[in-house]
Design an enzyme around this catalytic site. Sequence first.
Site, short mmCIF file in Angstrom:
data_model
loop_
_atom_site.label_atom_id
_atom_site.label_comp_id
_atom_site.label_asym_id
_atom_site.label_seq_id
_atom_site.Cartn_x
_atom_site.Cartn_y
_atom_site.Cartn_z
CG HIS A 17 -1.98 -1.00 1.22
ND1 HIS A 17 -3.12 -0.88 1.96
CD2 HIS A 17 -2.12 -2.17 0.53
CE1 HIS A 17 -3.91 -1.90 1.75
NE2 HIS A 17 -3.32 -2.72 0.90
CD GLU A 74 -2.10 4.20 3.09
OE1 GLU A 74 -1.77 3.51 2.09
OE2 GLU A 74 -3.27 4.29 3.49
CB CYS A 81 -6.74 -0.50 4.96
SG CYS A 81 -5.02 -1.04 4.94
CB CYS A 115 -2.29 1.74 6.06
SG CYS A 115 -1.79 0.87 4.54
#
Length: 156
Positions: free
Chosen positions: A57, A59, A87, A90
């Site tokens: 991801h 992040e 999410c 993260c």
Amino acid sequence: MLIEPSDQELIRLSLDLAANATPVGDVPVGAVVVSAGGEVIGRGVNRREADHDPTGHAEIVALREAAEALGSWRLDGATLAVTLEPCVMCAGAIVSARIERLVFGAFDEKAGAVGSCWDLVRDRQLNHRPEVVSGVLAEESGQLLRDFFASQRSPS
């Protein structure tokens, strides 16, 4: 929760990353980490499809780059700006990294863990809770995602 002009600049930088640096096939999400001194020390875009990595991801990519730049997993005083609400994975990484401020654009009604489905980063049981600024350039952030998903549904 005051939206500062610099927050908009950070989301614009994240939007530019998402629109121009995300590998083909990955959902266009961009993130930047800024040190306490105001220097961009981490940049990331989604790379799950490109790297075959479930943790790829934006992040996580940005946090890894920032930790490498500082030589420490503790990102005390840093701000993370991301185009989409983080999410659960993260959000947990943000708390673990001791991020001071989280700024995000669009809300994620299906998987958001900073207010939409859960509110992990503000859970009082955790030992660290970053300041959260949400909805910064939310329309632009959301439009980038809507355009991407519409293109995925369109016949080529």
